[in-house]
Structures are given as structure tokens and as C-alpha cells.
Design an enzyme around this catalytic site. Structure first.
Site, PDB file in Angstrom:
ATOM      1  N   LEU A  49     -77.578   5.976  17.929  1.00 64.81           N
ATOM      2  CA  LEU A  49     -76.229   6.455  18.206  1.00 64.81           C
ATOM      3  C   LEU A  49     -76.375   7.823  18.854  1.00 64.81           C
ATOM      4  CD1 LEU A  49     -73.292   5.531  17.817  1.00 64.81           C
ATOM      5  CD2 LEU A  49     -73.268   6.747  15.628  1.00 64.81           C
ATOM      6  N   ASP A  50     -75.827   7.988  20.063  1.00 63.41           N
ATOM      7  CA  ASP A  50     -75.977   9.231  20.814  1.00 63.41           C
ATOM      8  C   ASP A  50     -75.508  10.431  20.002  1.00 63.41           C
ATOM      9  OD1 ASP A  50     -76.905   7.777  22.952  1.00 63.41           O
ATOM     10  OD2 ASP A  50     -74.994   7.775  24.027  1.00 63.41           O
TER      11      ASP A  50
END
Length: 328
Positions: A49-50
Site C-alpha cells: 500500500l503506497d
């Protein structure tokens, strides 16, 4: 004389912690934080997840890491906001604007295009992505100024809907999609199709595989549980710079989900004590009962009140492939 292996540092615990990852924290950083908080021997996450994104990040501890692939392959749900009028190098707010437009599409105009982005679609991942190009991550090459050719690939978008359309030029979407789908690429391509350009300003993941919003735990709540279990130090020790260790993990461990939680879509084989012993030794066992399948490509076995093995059912027998807490 053979050298003894180094004893793993930490607790031999297994389970899933479903972190509500805050913005600004990377996935690798989040895993390290959970491993440290729980004093676990081993940890890993199921789906990057960025840092600019928030939301659901499943983190496996101990033997639960063996079930990570089943979560990675699961469907994901995102809620994301697209700002119209500008395209950036990163397809989000991190990069500079490379194209702009005065056009702001209506809700009806956006809605009319969404059918093209549902089902199996061809998508080129963003330049700033974790895709590997000749062994290098695309985002590393992009940061060095290289413009790399990333091949289009087929991804699946099960659902894409408008949750909210705002007059100032933004649209909030919700999407259910398969492995490898980039919602930043959806924003980029949809903006081009509409002739107005677009990029993601907010991104939150709401579900991954068997894990949903109800499973998420905020980082602050976990840190508070850890603090409750820390040892009490004498004032002199605190003044000397000593940091209290977590000595009681009961509060933290209440947040752990069983490793088999990740396997909700697989067939479960419940074993007797005798069968459990055979499976833990790596041996197949014959399944009895009218409802027992003759063949199942992926299944898991439970017994002794816990997950014992991953495997398959062939010719009416469960055949273990990965054993938990036994051989293999």
C-alpha cells in the site's frame, strides 16, 4: 563439527494483524513496526500500500506468512478521489503536473465512460510503480529520470462506481478489483478519455481478500495496548535513558486473527487427533464422510484447535504440502 543454527529472536507467535495504515507510512515500515511491537520472529505483508494511501494492510506474523499468497490473490476494494484538470508524472499528488485542462466533466460524462473500465481491461501500470523492468523497480528508474516502456497487461475490475461527484472538479469512486490493478492508472486513463486529465488525490483501501473494514485496527490503538504491557522502571533507570520493554503481550495478542482467517475461500478439512498426527508428519490421510470431496486443488486442515497444514484433496485423501508447526 556442524554449527548450530542461530536461535530466532522474538516470540513464536502466528496470526494476522489487519492494520489501518496511516498516510505517510510505507508498507515495509509498517511490517517492521508490527514485528517490533509484537516481538515476533517473522513478519510479512499481503499487498503493498503506497505511503500516500491509507487503510487496510494485512500483516502476517509467524506461520501465518505461509498463507500470504492466498490473500495477495484476493479481491481488493478501494475508495479514491480523482481531481480533474491535471495529469501528473506519478498519477497522484506526489509528482509534478505534466498535462492540464480547463475542462471539468459532469457526473453524467464520467458515468458514461465507466463501462469501459469494468470487467477485463488492458492497463499500463504507472511509471512510478513496483513493476520490475529488467530486474529494476519502475519507480527507481523513474526517480532517476528514465522513461521506461511498461507493457500493458490484463486486469479485472469487478465494480467501479461513483460514490460522490463534487462541483469543484473532483469525483470519489469505489472499486472492487483483482490482483495487479492500479486505480491510479484508472484515474489517468479515464481523465484522458474525458479530455480533461486527472490524478488521484486520496486513496484508501477498504478490503483485501477475506479481510474487511471491521478487521482494521488503528496504529495508535496497538501502540496503546503495547504501552499497557510495558514494565515499570525505577526513576533512576528512566533518567539514565532506559526504555521500558513490553513484558505482557496479552492486550496486544487480542488483536491477532487466526492464520486460517486468510483461507476463507478454501475447503476446510477437520482432522481427528490421529489424523492430525499423520498430517503433521507429512503423511496423507483418507477423508471419510458423505460430504467429503474426492478432489480439491486447494484445501487446509485444522485439528488440535489450530491450523495444521495447507494442501489438496486427491482421490479422497488430504495431502499436506505445507505443514504448520511440524515438518516442512
Amino acid at each position: 563439527m556442524a554449527r548450530r543454527g542461530k536461535k530466532p529472536k522474538g516470540r513464536a507467535i502466528s496470526g494476522w494483524i489487519v492494520l489501518d495504515k496511516p498516510k505517510g507510512m510505507g508498507s515495509t515500515e509498517a511490517v517492521s513496526k508490527m514485528k517490533w511491537l509484537f516481538f515476533a520472529q517473522k513478519a510479512g505483508h499481503a499487498g503493498t500500500l503506497d505511503p500516500l494511501a491509507s487503510g487496510l494492510l494485512p500483516i502476517a506474523l509467524g506461520d501465518a506468512t505461509k498463507t500470504v499468497p492466498f490473500v495477495m490473490d484476493g479481491e481488493k476494494t478501494y475508495r479514491f478521489t480523482v481531481r480533474w484538470g491535471a495529469e501528473t508524472t506519478t498519477d497522484d499528488t506526489e509528482g509534478p503536473v505534466v498535462r492540464s485542462s480547463d475542462i471539468r466533466p459532469s457526473r453524467e460524462a464520467v458515468e458514461a465512460r465507466l463501462a469501459d473500465y469494468r470487467g477485463e481491461i488492458s492497463q499500463v501500470p504507472p511509471q512510478f510503480s513496483a513493476i520490475k523492468i529488467d530486474g529494476e523497480r519502475a519507480y527507481d528508474l523513474a526517480r532517476e529520470g528514465e522513461v521506461v516502456a511498461i507493457a500493458a497487461r490484463t486486469v479485472v475490475v469487478h465494480r467501479l462506481e461513483i460514490a460522490e461527484h463534487r462541483d469543484e472538479g473532483t469525483t470519489v469512486f469505489e472499486a472492487d478489483c483483482g490482483k495487479g490493478t492500479y486505480v491510479r492508472a484508472i484515474a489517468r486513463d479515464l481523465g484522458r478519455d474525458l479530455g480533461c486529465f486527472g490524478h488521484v488525490t486520496e486513496l484508501r483501501r477498504l478490503a483485501v481478500g477475506a479481510f474487511g473494514e471491521d478487521d482494521m485496527v488503528p496504529l495508535a490503538e496497538l501502540e496503546a495496548a503495547a504501552d499497557e504491557g510495558r514494565e515499570e522502571l525505577e526513576p533512576e533507570a528512566i533518567e539514565a535513558g532506559a526504555r521500558p520493554r513490553v513484558v505482557d503481550f496479552a492486550g496486544l495478542d487480542e488483536y491477532l486473527l487466526e492464520p486460517e482467517t486468510a483461507l476463507a475461500d478454501l475447503y476446510e478439512v477437520s482432522l481427528t487427533d490421529e489424523q492430525a498426527g499423520r498430517v503433521l508428519a507429512g503423511n496423507p490421510v483418507l477423508l471419510r464422510g458423505r460430504d467429503a470431496p474426492a478432489f480439491c486443488e486447494e484445501a487446509y486442515a485444522t485439528g488440535h484447535g489450530r491450523l495444521l497444514a495447507l494442501g489438496s484433496v486427491e482421490e479422497g485423501s488430504f495431502r499436506p504440502k505445507r505443514v504448520f508447526g511440524g515438518k516442512g
